[in-house]
Design an enzyme around this catalytic site. Structure first.
Site, PDB file in Angstrom:
ATOM      1  N   SER A   1      86.514 -48.908  17.726  1.00 25.28           N
ATOM      2  CA  SER A   1      86.789 -49.268  19.113  1.00 25.28           C
ATOM      3  C   SER A   1      88.062 -50.100  19.183  1.00 25.28           C
ATOM      4  O   SER A   1      88.115 -51.224  18.659  1.00 25.28           O
ATOM      5  CB  SER A   1      85.626 -50.067  19.696  1.00 25.28           C
ATOM      6  OG  SER A   1      86.046 -50.624  20.920  1.00 25.28           O
TER       7      SER A   1
ATOM      8  N   MET B   1      87.093 -50.773  31.223  1.00 26.28           N
ATOM      9  CA  MET B   1      86.221 -51.667  32.012  1.00 26.28           C
ATOM     10  C   MET B   1      86.926 -52.073  33.294  1.00 26.28           C
ATOM     11  O   MET B   1      88.117 -52.389  33.267  1.00 26.28           O
ATOM     12  CB  MET B   1      85.916 -52.925  31.199  1.00 26.28           C
ATOM     13  CG  MET B   1      85.328 -52.645  29.838  1.00 26.28           C
ATOM     14  SD  MET B   1      85.151 -54.182  28.911  1.00 26.28           S
ATOM     15  CE  MET B   1      84.491 -53.544  27.372  1.00 26.28           C
TER      16      MET B   1
ATOM     17  N   MET C   1      83.331 -47.653  31.588  1.00 31.46           N
ATOM     18  CA  MET C   1      82.417 -48.655  32.138  1.00 31.46           C
ATOM     19  C   MET C   1      82.958 -49.037  33.501  1.00 31.46           C
ATOM     20  O   MET C   1      83.422 -50.161  33.731  1.00 31.46           O
ATOM     21  CB  MET C   1      82.341 -49.863  31.186  1.00 31.46           C
ATOM     22  CG  MET C   1      81.564 -49.552  29.926  1.00 31.46           C
ATOM     23  SD  MET C   1      81.931 -50.692  28.587  1.00 31.46           S
ATOM     24  CE  MET C   1      83.341 -49.860  27.864  1.00 31.46           C
TER      25      MET C   1
ATOM     26  N   ASP D   1      87.575 -48.056  25.322  1.00 34.12           N
ATOM     27  CA  ASP D   1      86.684 -48.708  26.292  1.00 34.12           C
ATOM     28  C   ASP D   1      87.444 -49.073  27.554  1.00 34.12           C
ATOM     29  O   ASP D   1      88.346 -49.915  27.522  1.00 34.12           O
ATOM     30  CB  ASP D   1      86.118 -49.999  25.689  1.00 34.12           C
ATOM     31  CG  ASP D   1      85.080 -49.725  24.625  1.00 34.12           C
ATOM     32  OD1 ASP D   1      84.171 -48.923  24.884  1.00 34.12           O
ATOM     33  OD2 ASP D   1      85.174 -50.327  23.535  1.00 34.12           O
TER      34      ASP D   1
ATOM     35  N   HIS E   1      87.771 -44.769  19.786  1.00 29.87           N
ATOM     36  CA  HIS E   1      86.875 -45.115  20.896  1.00 29.87           C
ATOM     37  C   HIS E   1      87.625 -46.014  21.876  1.00 29.87           C
ATOM     38  O   HIS E   1      88.081 -47.103  21.513  1.00 29.87           O
ATOM     39  CB  HIS E   1      85.618 -45.811  20.360  1.00 29.87           C
ATOM     40  CG  HIS E   1      84.587 -46.093  21.407  1.00 29.87           C
ATOM     41  ND1 HIS E   1      83.704 -45.140  21.871  1.00 29.87           N
ATOM     42  CD2 HIS E   1      84.298 -47.221  22.100  1.00 29.87           C
ATOM     43  CE1 HIS E   1      82.910 -45.670  22.786  1.00 29.87           C
ATOM     44  NE2 HIS E   1      83.255 -46.938  22.952  1.00 29.87           N
TER      45      HIS E   1
ATOM     46  N   MET F   1      73.986 -47.547  24.325  1.00 30.68           N
ATOM     47  CA  MET F   1      74.505 -48.917  24.203  1.00 30.68           C
ATOM     48  C   MET F   1      73.511 -49.788  23.437  1.00 30.68           C
ATOM     49  O   MET F   1      72.342 -49.890  23.804  1.00 30.68           O
ATOM     50  CB  MET F   1      74.760 -49.525  25.583  1.00 30.68           C
ATOM     51  CG  MET F   1      75.877 -48.873  26.381  1.00 30.68           C
ATOM     52  SD  MET F   1      77.426 -48.695  25.480  1.00 30.68           S
ATOM     53  CE  MET F   1      77.825 -50.397  25.109  1.00 30.68           C
TER      54      MET F   1
ATOM     55  N   ASP G   1      76.789 -47.673  20.194  1.00 32.54           N
ATOM     56  CA  ASP G   1      77.945 -48.474  20.593  1.00 32.54           C
ATOM     57  C   ASP G   1      77.546 -49.932  20.842  1.00 32.54           C
ATOM     58  O   ASP G   1      76.833 -50.229  21.798  1.00 32.54           O
ATOM     59  CB  ASP G   1      78.560 -47.871  21.858  1.00 32.54           C
ATOM     60  CG  ASP G   1      79.863 -48.547  22.241  1.00 32.54           C
ATOM     61  OD1 ASP G   1      80.373 -49.361  21.445  1.00 32.54           O
ATOM     62  OD2 ASP G   1      80.366 -48.247  23.339  1.00 32.54           O
TER      63      ASP G   1
ATOM     64  N   HIS H   1      85.128 -44.169  26.868  1.00 38.62           N
ATOM     65  CA  HIS H   1      83.883 -44.728  27.391  1.00 38.62           C
ATOM     66  C   HIS H   1      84.198 -45.460  28.688  1.00 38.62           C
ATOM     67  O   HIS H   1      84.801 -46.537  28.663  1.00 38.62           O
ATOM     68  CB  HIS H   1      83.307 -45.673  26.313  1.00 38.62           C
ATOM     69  CG  HIS H   1      82.081 -46.404  26.719  1.00 38.62           C
ATOM     70  ND1 HIS H   1      81.621 -47.508  26.032  1.00 38.62           N
ATOM     71  CD2 HIS H   1      81.202 -46.203  27.737  1.00 38.62           C
ATOM     72  CE1 HIS H   1      80.512 -47.948  26.612  1.00 38.62           C
ATOM     73  NE2 HIS H   1      80.243 -47.182  27.644  1.00 38.62           N
TER      74      HIS H   1
END
Ligand code: DX5
Ligand code: ZN
Length: 219
Positions: free
Chosen positions: A9, A38, A69, A36, A34, A138, A176, A67
């Site tokens: 990540s 957000m 979020m 992320d 990966h 998660m 994750d 991913h």
């Protein structure tokens, strides 16, 4: 047992020197990147957006596992494709029309995944599992790197393996949050196909060697 797919990540990488951080993807056996994303609404943190992701895309050819979020992810799928996504996972808790969102991701030619929070029951995946490529399970509450692994995750993996069989799904199981060299073996043995690791790789003295240890864990 097959070797796991390892997805470092990049949230835990050094943003002041992404070029050096991304050497990991050239020099190690890590498989995926990966990413992320957000938004400060779905989760209580903001990471980075399209400009940074596009820069990352130039630094490696490896598979971008994105991913999201964020709330209303369906509004931005096209932009994430343009920024270099190969696979996009959306949170089930953020998608009232999940089936449509998964179709939209597939229509863009991308792999589609569903991410699921620690408190959300696995059973909710029953009618979507056959349509997706991956479940991002998660094992921490999403929003931050470096948190402790939630032990209940093992039970959820077992439940997910059973549900995957029942629904004749081919979806990969990705874990994750809080994944370390100490719990990786048990996670793989329980049924994990993909391990995401942020701090356990980037915050070590030798991230390349650590990523290789994850890949070659003795199972
Ligand atoms: C958490 C993110 C994770 C995080 C993992 O919200 O989805 O991908 O970067 O970081 P570690 O491995 O440090 O828990
Ligand atoms: Zn993640």
């Amino acid at each position: 047992m097959a070797k796991p797919i390892i997805a470092p990540s990049v949230l835990s990488s050094d943003f002041s020197d992404l070029k050096s951080s991304f050497r990991l993807f050239h020099e190690s056996e890590a498989d995926w990147v990966h990413v992320d994303i957000m938004d400060g609404r779905f989760v209580p943190n903001i990471s980075f957006g399209f400009p940074v992701m596009s820069v990352m895309r130039k630094l490696t050819d490896k598979f971008f596992d994105v991913h999201l979020m964020i709330v209303e992810p369906e509004k931005y799928l096209d932009e994430f494709k343009k920024a270099g996504a190969d696979q996009v996972s959306v949170h089930i808790e953020a998608c009232p029309h999940l089936h449509r969102t998964i179709e939209q991701i597939h229509h863009l030619g991308l792999k589609a995944g569903v991410a699921i929070n620690p408190h959300t029951p696995i059973a909710i995946l029953e009618d979507i599992l056959a349509d997706i490529d991956i479940v991002c399970l998660m094992s921490v509450n999403p929003g931050f790197g470096g948190q402790s692994f939630i032990e209940h995750t093992y039970q959820k993996i077992e439940q997910l393996v059973k549900l995957r069989d029942k629904t004749h799904s081919q979806a990969l199981i990705e874990i994750d949050g809080g994944v370390t060299l100490s719990n990786a073996k048990k996670l793989i043995e329980t049924g994990a196909d993909v391990l995401v690791a942020g701090s356990a790789i980037f915050k070590t003295d030798d991230p390349v060697a650590t990523a290789n240890k994850f890949k070659n864990i003795d199972i």
